[in-house]
Design a protein around this motif. Structure first.
Motif, short mmCIF file in Angstrom:
data_model
loop_
_atom_site.label_atom_id
_atom_site.label_comp_id
_atom_site.label_asym_id
_atom_site.label_seq_id
_atom_site.Cartn_x
_atom_site.Cartn_y
_atom_site.Cartn_z
N SER A 240 0.72 -1.44 0.30
CA SER A 240 -0.13 0.05 -0.08
C SER A 240 0.81 1.24 -0.07
O SER A 240 0.21 2.38 -0.06
N ASP A 241 2.68 1.16 0.21
CA ASP A 241 2.91 2.80 0.55
C ASP A 241 4.45 2.16 -0.10
O ASP A 241 5.05 1.09 0.70
N TYR A 242 5.30 2.71 -0.80
CA TYR A 242 6.38 2.23 -1.16
C TYR A 242 7.01 4.07 -1.01
O TYR A 242 6.50 4.87 -2.00
N SER A 243 8.45 4.20 -0.56
CA SER A 243 9.75 5.01 -0.80
C SER A 243 10.75 5.01 -1.34
O SER A 243 11.26 4.09 0.06
N ILE A 244 10.88 5.93 -1.88
CA ILE A 244 12.46 6.20 -1.48
C ILE A 244 13.78 6.86 -1.27
O ILE A 244 12.88 8.15 -1.54
N TYR A 245 14.16 6.99 -0.26
CA TYR A 245 14.24 8.70 0.48
C TYR A 245 15.73 8.44 -0.32
O TYR A 245 16.58 7.48 -0.28
N LEU A 246 16.25 9.52 -0.66
CA LEU A 246 17.15 10.27 -1.66
C LEU A 246 17.89 11.54 -0.54
O LEU A 246 17.37 12.36 -0.29
N SER A 247 19.48 11.63 -1.00
CA SER A 247 19.59 12.34 0.11
C SER A 247 21.11 12.77 -1.16
O SER A 247 21.48 11.75 -2.04
N ASP A 248 21.95 13.51 -1.26
CA ASP A 248 22.56 14.34 -1.62
C ASP A 248 24.02 13.88 -1.30
O ASP A 248 24.16 13.22 -0.38
N GLU A 249 25.13 14.01 -2.02
CA GLU A 249 26.39 12.49 -1.37
C GLU A 249 26.80 13.33 -0.38
O GLU A 249 27.32 13.00 -0.01
N ASP A 250 27.12 15.18 0.04
CA ASP A 250 27.41 15.55 1.44
C ASP A 250 26.77 14.70 2.35
O ASP A 250 27.11 14.25 3.64
N LEU A 251 25.50 14.90 2.22
CA LEU A 251 24.39 14.49 3.45
C LEU A 251 24.06 13.29 3.23
O LEU A 251 23.78 12.49 4.86
N ALA A 252 24.80 12.52 2.55
CA ALA A 252 24.70 11.44 2.27
C ALA A 252 25.58 9.85 3.16
O ALA A 252 25.57 9.15 3.08
N TYR A 253 26.72 10.64 3.47
CA TYR A 253 28.63 10.33 3.65
C TYR A 253 27.43 9.62 5.07
O TYR A 253 26.98 9.92 5.79
N TYR A 254 28.56 7.83 4.61
CA TYR A 254 27.63 6.74 5.77
C TYR A 254 29.17 6.87 6.58
O TYR A 254 29.19 7.15 7.78
N GLY A 255 30.76 7.23 6.15
CA GLY A 255 31.81 6.09 6.77
C GLY A 255 33.07 6.23 5.37
O GLY A 255 32.26 6.22 4.52
N THR A 256 34.21 6.00 6.14
CA THR A 256 34.99 5.87 5.46
C THR A 256 35.51 4.17 5.30
O THR A 256 36.39 4.31 6.99
N TYR A 257 36.22 3.82 4.96
CA TYR A 257 36.73 2.65 5.24
C TYR A 257 38.09 1.84 4.08
O TYR A 257 37.37 2.29 3.21
N ASN A 258 39.24 1.96 4.63
CA ASN A 258 40.70 2.16 3.70
C ASN A 258 40.13 2.46 2.92
O ASN A 258 40.64 2.26 1.50
N SER A 259 39.83 3.51 2.73
CA SER A 259 39.79 5.06 1.86
C SER A 259 39.07 4.85 0.97
O SER A 259 38.91 5.73 0.41
N TYR A 260 37.82 3.91 1.33
CA TYR A 260 36.61 4.41 0.46
C TYR A 260 35.44 4.82 1.13
O TYR A 260 35.34 4.55 2.41
N GLU A 261 35.24 5.55 0.25
CA GLU A 261 33.91 6.17 1.09
C GLU A 261 32.23 5.09 0.35
O GLU A 261 32.54 4.57 -0.06
N PHE A 262 31.81 5.35 1.87
CA PHE A 262 30.24 5.19 1.91
C PHE A 262 28.98 6.04 2.22
O PHE A 262 28.97 6.86 2.67
N ARG A 263 28.05 5.45 1.65
CA ARG A 263 27.07 6.49 1.84
C ARG A 263 25.65 5.21 1.89
O ARG A 263 26.01 4.05 1.18
N ALA A 264 24.39 6.06 2.47
CA ALA A 264 23.65 5.50 2.43
C ALA A 264 22.38 5.95 1.88
O ALA A 264 22.18 6.92 1.96
N ASP A 265 21.04 4.92 0.87
CA ASP A 265 20.10 5.56 1.04
C ASP A 265 19.33 4.71 1.31
O ASP A 265 19.78 3.74 2.30
N MET A 266 17.85 4.77 1.39
CA MET A 266 17.36 4.18 2.43
C MET A 266 15.50 3.69 0.73
O MET A 266 15.26 4.56 0.01
N THR A 267 14.92 2.91 1.56
CA THR A 267 14.02 2.76 1.45
C THR A 267 12.40 2.32 2.03
O THR A 267 13.26 1.55 3.17
N THR A 268 11.61 2.38 2.10
CA THR A 268 10.27 1.41 3.07
C THR A 268 8.87 1.67 2.58
O THR A 268 9.21 1.17 1.28
#
Length: 324
Positions: free
Chosen positions: A134-162
């Motif tokens: 009955s409901d489906y959403s995709i949550y997107l953020s821009d590159e700076d605000l979606a920052y998740y973290g850094t590991y071994n010099s690789y950057e990660f980001r996270a987006d969501m679905t509900t």
């Protein structure tokens, strides 16, 4: 089954909008209101999650109760289809509408196209669970605000679905109900990927311990899932994909709500004799909130790349419910 008759018109009129431009407008303008898409059950809006602004692509359809009301009122449909068949068709229509949008140039050519495959995989699974979306959403953020973290010099980001999905099941086996009422057996149902076990004591304080099941009695069980999935992506330094990021790990939380209704035709008409709504319960994947562990797993997936790999964790304890 694809019955979105206005899809070609809708794509010609509205899906030519630039997703990237729309994303910028919504993220960086203070007073941008919701944007509705003509011919689609889609609204784009801005929403704060943990103080971060997201662009939300929200598909909103009839609720399960609303679909039940539509079915009861349409005598022509009711005479030709069972409610379960009718609901399956509506569920397919809802999911097809989202799939067509995800496959449209608006999304495929956007900065978020790396989410296309995991979103399509999730939608394909929802199409085969026997429930109703009955409901489906995709949550997107821009590159700076979606920052998740850094590991071994690789950057990660996270987006969501509900999403919100509902399931229902009827129990009308009078002998089974009698065993249940006499405490000879628990009521066990398989709904979606969950096993639901219920004892008679849930209803005995309403109907009484001396209640005897009638051949016309039945129970309706409803389960509603509210699911949030984080799709964690690594920056594609090795250019494995045409996009800037590659999905490598998913984490998920799920809220389960259960309702039970006991009906009888003993008086000659359908009577709701008892209703129990159980408290909602939250369930989490084992990796939920483990930033370091998720980046380590994601980095391993990326380094061992073989054309596409994403870690999905199961929900421990979320597949069995016992109520007494």
């Amino acid at each position: 089954m694809k019955k979105i008759l206005i899809l070609l018109v809708a794509m010609g009129l509205v899906l030519s909008l630039s997703t990237s431009a729309l994303a910028y407008d919504i993220l960086h303008e203070e007073d941008v209101g919701p944007v509705k898409y003509s011919g689609l059950n889609l609204e784009t809006k801005k929403e704060l999650v943990d103080s971060k602004p997201y662009i939300v692509y929200n598909f909103q359809f009839n609720t399960l109760d609303e679909q039940q009301a539509c079915y009861r009122e349409d005598l022509n449909v009711k005479s030709q289809l069972s409610f379960k068949t009718y609901l399956n068709e509506k569920n397919e229509q809802n999911i097809d509408q989202i799939v067509n949008f995800i496959n449209s140039p608006s999304f495929v050519e956007s900065a978020y196209s790396y989410l296309r495959n995991p979103v399509l995989a999730q939608l394909a699974e929802l199409k085969n669970t026997g429930g109703y979306l009955s409901d489906y959403s995709i949550y997107l953020s821009d590159e700076d605000l979606a920052y998740y973290g850094t590991y071994n010099s690789y950057e990660f980001r996270a987006d969501m679905t509900t999403y919100t999905a509902s399931y229902s099941e009827d129990v009308d086996d009078s002998s089974g109900l009698e065993d249940w009422i006499n405490f000879l057996a628990d009521l066990v149902l398989e709904i979606a990927d969950s096993a639901v076990s219920v004892t008679w004591s849930l209803f005995s304080n309403i109907l009484g311990n001396d209640w005897t099941a009638h051949y016309s009695d039945w129970i309706e069980v409803y389960i509603t899932e509210n699911v949030t999935t984080s799709i964690i992506c690594i920056e594609d330094y090795n250019d494995y994909m045409p996009d800037d990021y590659v999905p490598v790990v998913q984490e998920q939380r799920k809220r389960i709500s259960l309702d039970y209704e006991y009906y009888s035709l003993k008086t000659g008409r359908t009577t709701l004799l008892a209703h129990r709504a159980m408290p909602s319960e939250w369930y989490y994947t084992e990796n939920y909130g483990d930033y370091t562990g998720n980046m380590q797993e994601g980095w391993r997936n990326y380094i061992n790349w073989q054309g596409g790999y994403i870690s999905e964790y199961t929900l421990p304890g979320a597949t069995a419910f016992y109520f007494d």
